[in-house]
Scaffold this motif. Structure first.
Motif, PDB file in Angstrom:
ATOM      1  N   SER A  29       0.785  -1.019   0.285  1.00 36.89           N
ATOM      2  CA  SER A  29      -0.003  -0.051   0.045  1.00 36.89           C
ATOM      3  C   SER A  29       0.892   1.209   0.107  1.00 36.89           C
ATOM      4  CB  SER A  29      -0.918  -0.087   1.355  1.00 36.89           C
ATOM      5  OG  SER A  29      -1.740   1.165   1.342  1.00 36.89           O
ATOM      6  N   LYS A  55      -3.856   1.954  -2.405  1.00 32.91           N
ATOM      7  CA  LYS A  55      -3.496   3.036  -1.392  1.00 32.91           C
ATOM      8  C   LYS A  55      -4.461   3.369  -0.284  1.00 32.91           C
ATOM      9  CE  LYS A  55      -1.645   6.712   0.272  1.00 32.91           C
ATOM     10  NZ  LYS A  55      -0.421   6.694   1.073  1.00 32.91           N
ATOM     11  N   ASN A  79       8.382   8.755   4.775  1.00 32.73           N
ATOM     12  CA  ASN A  79       7.249   9.571   4.091  1.00 32.73           C
ATOM     13  C   ASN A  79       6.483   9.922   5.126  1.00 32.73           C
ATOM     14  OD1 ASN A  79       4.439   8.091   3.385  1.00 32.73           O
ATOM     15  ND2 ASN A  79       6.065   6.421   4.027  1.00 32.73           N
ATOM     16  N   ASN A 109      -6.880  -1.122   1.397  1.00 32.97           N
ATOM     17  CA  ASN A 109      -6.102  -0.659   2.666  1.00 32.97           C
ATOM     18  C   ASN A 109      -6.976   0.279   3.302  1.00 32.97           C
ATOM     19  OD1 ASN A 109      -4.084   1.695   3.895  1.00 32.97           O
ATOM     20  ND2 ASN A 109      -3.202  -0.473   4.170  1.00 32.97           N
ATOM     21  N   LYS A 174      -2.850  -4.722   9.729  1.00 33.17           N
ATOM     22  CA  LYS A 174      -1.309  -4.207   9.512  1.00 33.17           C
ATOM     23  C   LYS A 174      -0.835  -3.807  10.987  1.00 33.17           C
ATOM     24  CE  LYS A 174       1.507  -1.687   6.259  1.00 33.17           C
ATOM     25  NZ  LYS A 174       1.380  -1.307   5.026  1.00 33.17           N
ATOM     26  N   GLY A 226      12.111   0.867   3.840  1.00 33.66           N
ATOM     27  CA  GLY A 226      13.344   0.501   2.888  1.00 33.66           C
ATOM     28  C   GLY A 226      14.265  -0.429   3.725  1.00 33.66           C
ATOM     29  N   GLN A 254       6.857  -7.763   5.583  1.00 35.48           N
ATOM     30  CA  GLN A 254       7.426  -6.622   4.874  1.00 35.48           C
ATOM     31  C   GLN A 254       8.343  -5.683   5.822  1.00 35.48           C
ATOM     32  OE1 GLN A 254       3.599  -4.039   4.550  1.00 35.48           O
ATOM     33  NE2 GLN A 254       3.085  -5.919   4.853  1.00 35.48           N
ATOM     34  N   GLY A 256      11.484  -3.496   4.054  1.00 34.95           N
ATOM     35  CA  GLY A 256      13.049  -3.399   3.420  1.00 34.95           C
ATOM     36  C   GLY A 256      13.219  -4.653   2.212  1.00 34.95           C
ATOM     37  N   GLY A 277       7.525  -2.560  -0.932  1.00 29.19           N
ATOM     38  CA  GLY A 277       7.109  -1.268  -1.043  1.00 29.19           C
ATOM     39  C   GLY A 277       8.218  -0.404  -1.737  1.00 29.19           C
ATOM     40  N   THR A 278       9.128  -0.025  -0.849  1.00 25.98           N
ATOM     41  CA  THR A 278      10.157   1.066  -1.082  1.00 25.98           C
ATOM     42  C   THR A 278      11.116   0.316  -2.072  1.00 25.98           C
ATOM     43  OG1 THR A 278      10.180   1.801   1.001  1.00 25.98           O
ATOM     44  CG2 THR A 278      12.164   2.455  -0.217  1.00 25.98           C
TER      45      THR A 278
HETATM   46  C1  FMN Z   1       5.225   6.291  -0.107  1.00 29.80           C
HETATM   47  C2  FMN Z   1       4.623   5.523   0.652  1.00 29.80           C
HETATM   48  C3  FMN Z   1       3.330   5.423   1.221  1.00 29.80           C
HETATM   49  C4  FMN Z   1       2.671   4.470   1.880  1.00 29.80           C
HETATM   50  N1  FMN Z   1       1.392   4.746   2.324  1.00 29.80           N
HETATM   51  C5  FMN Z   1       0.837   3.801   3.221  1.00 29.80           C
HETATM   52  C6  FMN Z   1      -0.756   3.538   3.229  1.00 29.80           C
HETATM   53  O1  FMN Z   1      -1.435   4.219   2.400  1.00 29.80           O
HETATM   54  N2  FMN Z   1      -1.055   2.555   3.849  1.00 29.80           N
HETATM   55  C7  FMN Z   1      -0.327   1.765   4.628  1.00 29.80           C
HETATM   56  O2  FMN Z   1      -0.933   0.875   5.609  1.00 29.80           O
HETATM   57  N3  FMN Z   1       0.883   1.486   4.417  1.00 29.80           N
HETATM   58  C8  FMN Z   1       1.607   2.539   3.602  1.00 29.80           C
HETATM   59  N4  FMN Z   1       2.962   2.622   3.601  1.00 29.80           N
HETATM   60  C9  FMN Z   1       3.870   1.501   4.113  1.00 29.80           C
HETATM   61  C10 FMN Z   1       3.874   0.403   3.175  1.00 29.80           C
HETATM   62  O3  FMN Z   1       2.954  -0.287   2.790  1.00 29.80           O
HETATM   63  C11 FMN Z   1       4.963  -0.601   3.922  1.00 29.80           C
HETATM   64  O4  FMN Z   1       4.339  -1.308   4.835  1.00 29.80           O
HETATM   65  C12 FMN Z   1       6.283  -0.174   4.517  1.00 29.80           C
HETATM   66  O5  FMN Z   1       6.912   0.942   3.836  1.00 29.80           O
HETATM   67  C13 FMN Z   1       7.433  -1.155   4.644  1.00 29.80           C
HETATM   68  O6  FMN Z   1       7.561  -1.860   3.579  1.00 29.80           O
HETATM   69  P1  FMN Z   1       8.932  -1.289   2.797  1.00 29.80           P
HETATM   70  O7  FMN Z   1      10.096  -1.137   3.457  1.00 29.80           O
HETATM   71  O8  FMN Z   1       8.951  -2.566   1.484  1.00 29.80           O
HETATM   72  O9  FMN Z   1       8.433  -0.094   1.979  1.00 29.80           O
HETATM   73  C14 FMN Z   1       3.353   3.502   2.765  1.00 29.80           C
HETATM   74  C15 FMN Z   1       4.842   3.512   2.517  1.00 29.80           C
HETATM   75  C16 FMN Z   1       5.457   4.354   1.581  1.00 29.80           C
HETATM   76  C17 FMN Z   1       7.028   4.470   1.297  1.00 29.80           C
END
Ligand code: FMN
Length: 325
Positions: A29, A55, A79, A109, A174, A226, A254, A256, A277-278
């Motif tokens: 998301s 999103k 963020n 989400n 989550k 990340g 999840q 990083g 995600g990142t």
């Molecule tokens: C730009 C951005 C926007 C995000 N928006 C949401 C969101 O709307 N709802 C949510 O539950 N998590 C959101 N997240 C969290 C991600 O879904 C994820 O759980 C988190 O970034 C960890 O994973 P990653 O390290 O692979 O990014 C967002 C993350 C980023 C970087």
């Protein structure tokens, strides 16, 4: 351990909460908009992923936070988008009809400022083709001075309970890492009716411009994601698996994940699916590389699919008190 295996090549497909996932990878998301913009990347196919989490969606449309909304950090990013979204009515009536539900699973989400908000957004998605509902309990509770629902087990459970009453679709809660005892929180959410857990959301942090003596992020604080958070996320998945695994509650690991080895580590720690995600900002087609890497690993280890790998971590015997320094 490497064991040669005869028979058909291993499958990376799996079942998650009764849903067919073509791959254990889920796009996370906030990192793929509402799915439709992501499919414009040349070479990308929705069929390469188990699911796409849309999103964060609120009851009313939201314009989000003032800039800066993102800031790159060593090995990650902060963020504070502020849940910019067009509101659940628009998502259900105009965005979902344009998604191809034959290609992959789409997961909503759900976000809110009150428990009633969460329940109402969930109810709207229940009456839609969405495959599952992820509850983002990291939002601030405006009736409790802004403390995030997900930071307090009792508040987390009340959100899940309210959403459970209005949907028969799979609920994925989550969990936030910004709390003392994630295992208790997981237990409360499962008892309140969650079918699965996503572990973890971002970790709160900040960045400062020393020359101006001002915060860089418009919202002052933001969520760190990340590779920087991977070791923390792995530990949280390992801890939550101790609670969720014996109850058959699957986890989307999840935090990083950027390559095959990262994904495998999360599966061994207890994740039934892995979220990216990142990592997509570095390489939008990462899922292809990771799918093929997982397939190679399964073949090398003589495994038919990932089921035998989930939570297969071999721990050393009792080592006394868990002090680390
Ligand atoms: C730009 C951005 C926007 C995000 N928006 C949401 C969101 O709307 N709802 C949510 O539950 N998590 C959101 N997240 C969290 C991600 O879904 C994820 O759980 C988190 O970034 C960890 O994973 P990653 O390290 O692979 O990014 C967002 C993350 C980023 C970087």
């Amino acid at each position: 351990m490497t064991t040669a295996r005869n028979g058909p090549p291993p499958s990376i497909a799996s079942s998650f909460c009764g849903l067919h996932f073509a791959s254990p990878i889920v796009l996370l998301s906030g990192c793929v908009g509402f799915g439709e913009e992501y499919t414009r990347i040349e070479g990308f196919s929705n069929t390469d992923v188990g699911g796409v989490v849309l999103k964060g969606t609120t009851l009313e449309p939201r314009l989000g936070n003032p800039p800066h909304r993102v800031y790159e950090t060593p090995m990650g990013m902060l963020n504070a988008i502020g849940l910019q979204n067009p509101g659940v009515e628009h998502v259900v009536s105009s965005i979902l009809p344009a998604l191809d539900f034959g290609e992959t699973r789409f997961i909503a989400n759900v976000c809110g400022s009150t428990i009633d908000d969460y329940a109402e957004v969930t109810r709207r998605f229940d009456d839609s083709p969405i495959d599952a509902i992820e509850i983002n309990i990291s939002c601030p509770n405006i009736k409790e001075g802004g403390v995030a629902f997900g930071n307090v087990p009792e508040m987390s459970a009340r959100v899940v309970e309210a959403c459970r009453k209005v949907t028969g679709k799979p609920i994925i809660t989550k969990l936030s890492p910004n709390q003392t005892d994630i295992q208790t929180n997981a237990r409360y959410c499962i008892e309140a009716g969650s079918d699965a857990l996503a572990v973890i959301n971002t970790i709160m942090g900040m960045a400062i411009d020393a020359e101006k003596r001002q915060p860089i992020i418009g919202n002052v604080q933001g969520g760190l994601s990340g590779p920087a958070i991977k070791p923390i996320a792995l530990l949280k998945v390992h801890q939550v698996y101790q609670v969720a695994g014996p109850l058959g509650i699957p986890i989307i690991g999840q935090g990083g994940i950027c390559d095959t080895n990262d994904a495998l580590e999360f599966i061994v720690a207890g994740a039934s699916a892995v979220g990216i995600g990142t990592g997509l900002f570095y390489d939008p087609l990462l899922c292809r590389t990771i799918n093929s890497g997982i397939g190679d690993y399964l073949a090398r280890h003589g495994l038919e699919d990932i089921s035998g790998l989930i939570g297969s971590l071999e721990l050393p015997g009792p080592t006394g008190a868990p002090e680390v320094c």
